[in-house]
Design a protein around this motif. Structure first.
Motif, short mmCIF file in Angstrom:
data_model
loop_
_atom_site.label_atom_id
_atom_site.label_comp_id
_atom_site.label_asym_id
_atom_site.label_seq_id
_atom_site.Cartn_x
_atom_site.Cartn_y
_atom_site.Cartn_z
N UNK A 1 -6.44 -25.53 15.63
CA UNK A 1 -6.67 -25.49 17.08
C UNK A 1 -6.92 -24.29 17.76
N UNK A 2 -6.74 -23.28 17.29
CA UNK A 2 -7.30 -21.95 17.67
C UNK A 2 -8.70 -21.70 17.29
N UNK A 3 -9.08 -22.41 16.29
CA UNK A 3 -10.63 -22.39 16.01
C UNK A 3 -11.34 -23.10 16.86
N UNK A 4 -10.92 -24.44 17.13
CA UNK A 4 -11.63 -25.22 18.17
C UNK A 4 -11.91 -24.38 19.51
N UNK A 5 -10.93 -23.58 19.85
CA UNK A 5 -10.70 -23.23 21.31
C UNK A 5 -11.72 -21.73 21.30
N UNK A 6 -11.69 -20.87 20.21
CA UNK A 6 -12.03 -19.53 20.36
C UNK A 6 -13.20 -19.36 19.35
N UNK A 7 -13.49 -20.47 18.43
CA UNK A 7 -14.62 -20.17 17.46
C UNK A 7 -14.02 -19.98 16.12
N UNK A 8 -14.53 -20.53 15.20
CA UNK A 8 -13.94 -20.80 13.68
C UNK A 8 -13.86 -19.44 12.99
N UNK A 9 -15.22 -18.72 13.09
CA UNK A 9 -15.13 -17.38 12.37
C UNK A 9 -14.21 -16.42 12.75
N UNK A 10 -14.00 -16.53 14.25
CA UNK A 10 -13.20 -15.39 14.82
C UNK A 10 -11.86 -15.55 14.25
N UNK A 11 -11.39 -16.75 14.09
CA UNK A 11 -9.93 -17.28 13.59
C UNK A 11 -10.03 -16.95 12.24
N UNK A 12 -10.96 -17.36 11.24
CA UNK A 12 -10.94 -17.03 9.94
C UNK A 12 -10.60 -15.62 9.63
N UNK A 13 -11.49 -14.72 10.42
CA UNK A 13 -11.40 -13.19 10.17
C UNK A 13 -9.84 -12.97 10.49
N UNK A 14 -9.04 -13.28 11.69
CA UNK A 14 -7.85 -13.14 11.85
C UNK A 14 -7.01 -13.37 10.52
N UNK A 15 -7.32 -14.68 9.97
CA UNK A 15 -6.55 -15.40 8.86
C UNK A 15 -6.58 -14.35 7.66
N UNK A 16 -7.86 -13.73 7.50
CA UNK A 16 -8.19 -13.06 6.45
C UNK A 16 -7.49 -11.83 6.19
N UNK A 17 -7.50 -11.16 7.74
CA UNK A 17 -6.95 -9.77 7.97
C UNK A 17 -5.31 -9.95 7.75
N UNK A 18 -4.79 -11.00 8.14
CA UNK A 18 -3.14 -10.85 7.69
C UNK A 18 -2.93 -11.30 6.11
N UNK A 19 -4.05 -11.90 5.51
CA UNK A 19 -4.06 -12.05 4.07
C UNK A 19 -3.91 -10.62 3.45
N UNK A 20 -5.02 -9.86 3.83
CA UNK A 20 -5.14 -8.41 3.54
C UNK A 20 -3.49 -7.77 3.62
#
Length: 488
Positions: free
Chosen positions: A79-98
């Protein structure tokens, strides 16, 4: 649905061919990395209590917590990807993964390890976001095969995780696994930041925090009850409380989502026959996929003294299972061609039927290592077909403003299926036992029963898929190939 004005959707310009190849590579690699985290600790399971100086039941949370956070993070990130852009949320997810991987790498006790593994679970949000981003970034003629490849990455990551983790666990300090995971997550973050173009926000309106908390709480209760029921006792107050609480919370969540103007998941879109039946199929296919990854590794490692065990080491077991992941990758472009020619419905139905055949092969050839490998290759081929077809059905049947959310919900259904498989297969393997040299081990009949349950469940998935309306499935395929035809 006042807030998602579908007519105002802005398509990102399709990428150039060279750029398109790079985007698909990066997103598939990101998917493989996220899925790798799920099987990373499997080779360590028996040693975790000793490594972390804790009890077996506490150590089990190292696996369970990743499942829980992935379940909650997936629909929220969609849902956040739909609202704020998918690349931005993917980068947040991958940062949390780090961050999660680093915490695990630095841990030597159970509490920080559980925290780190919980953060690693958030990385699973990358997979549905990546699939959804493909529709915005790629030219239509490349879309079908790219979606299929990205979907297959989940299975490939899981298959690669076992032998790699087993080799590291056998020949090196276990912390090396998590330093490796940290390195992969850093590479994924850099690749997404440099090679994946930003995608415009497709949905208008606000994020639904009450919906997110409600769905999260309901899912945690459901997944906890299902995954820990065998440990706690299926009739215990804790298990019944969790499962009963899940029903109440999810019903209340559904009631809220139907009344709020900007829902986390648009249940009216989810109730469309194609979407509803594809999600039902995802749940059952998720069960069928996970059951074999619980049964066959145990069978391969069971002592030969039992008369049916194959006596393989952890590393050898991972290598015998590895061809499954390779088959998934090889089959995904064939599935895309079949979907284009005959609709994704046909591909999904065929995939589920192939999985059922694979389970029957496993039950017939379970006395041979090569027989198990053949079965794994057949089952994985079927899963590759099914996983590639589901996002095509979903994305062709929902408005552009909903694709992140709808894809994430479909991925969530697979996760729920895998959790239920873990519980059901776990009970079968734990109950059908006999004594060998003073040890209580799963009997041959127990393994065979588990495999036949897998075959039955895969057949149910094929029946559910065959019930998807053909006309709607054809329209879904046309929407994937010709997005300009899309209407609100």
């Amino acid at each position: 649905m006042t807030a998602t004005s579908h007519h105002s959707d802005v398509h990102a310009p399709p990428a150039q061919p060279v750029r398109a190849g790079a985007i698909v590579f990066v997103l598939a690699f990101a998917g493989i990395t996220a899925a790798l985290m799920q099987t990373l600790v499997v080779p360590l399971l028996l040693e975790l209590p000793e490594l972390l100086d804790t009890t077996q039941s506490n150590a089990a949370w190292v696996v369970t917590v990743t499942l829980l956070t992935a379940g909650v993070a997936t629909p929220v990130s969609g849902r956040l990807g739909d609202l704020y852009g998918k690349r931005r949320i993917m980068l947040i997810c991958s940062s949390i993964l780090i961050l999660g991987s680093m915490i695990c790498a630095l841990s030597s006790t159970v509490v920080p390890m559980i925290v780190g593994r919980g953060l690693q679970g958030v990385g699973m949000g990358i997979v549905p976001l990546g699939i959804s981003a493909l529709k915005e970034l790629l030219p239509p003629e490349k879309l079908g095969s790219s979606i299929a490849l990205m979907s297959a990455s989940m299975g490939v990551g899981g298959a690669l995780g076992l032998p790699v983790a087993a080799a590291v666990a056998e020949h090196s300090d276990w912390h090396t696994l998590f330093w490796g995971a940290t390195g992969l997550a850093v590479i994924v973050t850099l690749l997404i930041a440099t090679l994946v173009p930003a995608t415009p926000a497709q949905a208008k309106g606000r994020f639904d925090p009450i919906g997110a908390v409600g769905l999260g709480a309901g899912l945690v209760c459901l997944l906890l009850g299902v995954s820990k029921g065998a440990d706690w006792g299926w009739g215990s107050a804790t298990t019944i409380g969790c499962l009963g609480g899940a029903v109440i919370l999810l019903l209340a969540w559904g009631f809220w989502e139907l009344r709020v103007s900007d829902p986390l998941v648009d249940l009216r879109v989810t109730a469309r026959p194609v979407v509803l039946l594809t999600n039902a199929a995802a749940l059952v296919v998720g069960f069928a996929m996970y059951a074999q990854s619980l049964i066959l590794p145990q069978l391969l490692q069971m002592p030969e003294a039992t008369g049916y065990g194959l006596g393989q080491s952890m590393l050898a077991m991972g290598l015998w299972m590895l061809p499954g992941g390779i088959m998934m990758m090889l089959v995904s472009p064939l599935g895309a061609k079949l979907s284009a020619a005959r609709t994704p419905k046909v591909t999904l139905t065929l995939g589920a039927a192939v999985v059922a055949v694979g389970y029957v092969v496993a039950a017939l050839l379970m006395g041979h290592t090569w027989g198990i490998t053949i079965a794994v290759m057949v089952i994985s081929s079927g899963i590759g077909l099914a996983y590639g077809a589901m996002p095509a059905l979903i994305m062709g049947s929902v408005p552009m403003s909903e694709i992140g959310s709808a894809n994430s919900f479909n991925t969530l259904m697979r996760s729920v299926g895998t959790s239920v498989a873990g519980a059901v297969v776990g009970v079968v393997l734990a109950q059908m036992t006999h004594k060998v040299g003073g040890m209580e081990l799963t009997s041959e009949a127990g393994f065979r029963t588990g495999l036949l349950i897998g075959a039955g469940v895969a057949l149910v998935a094929a029946l559910v898929a065959s019930a998807i309306p053909t006309k709607a499935a054809r329209e879904a395929e046309e929407h994937i190939e010709h997005p300009e035809l899309e209407t609100a």
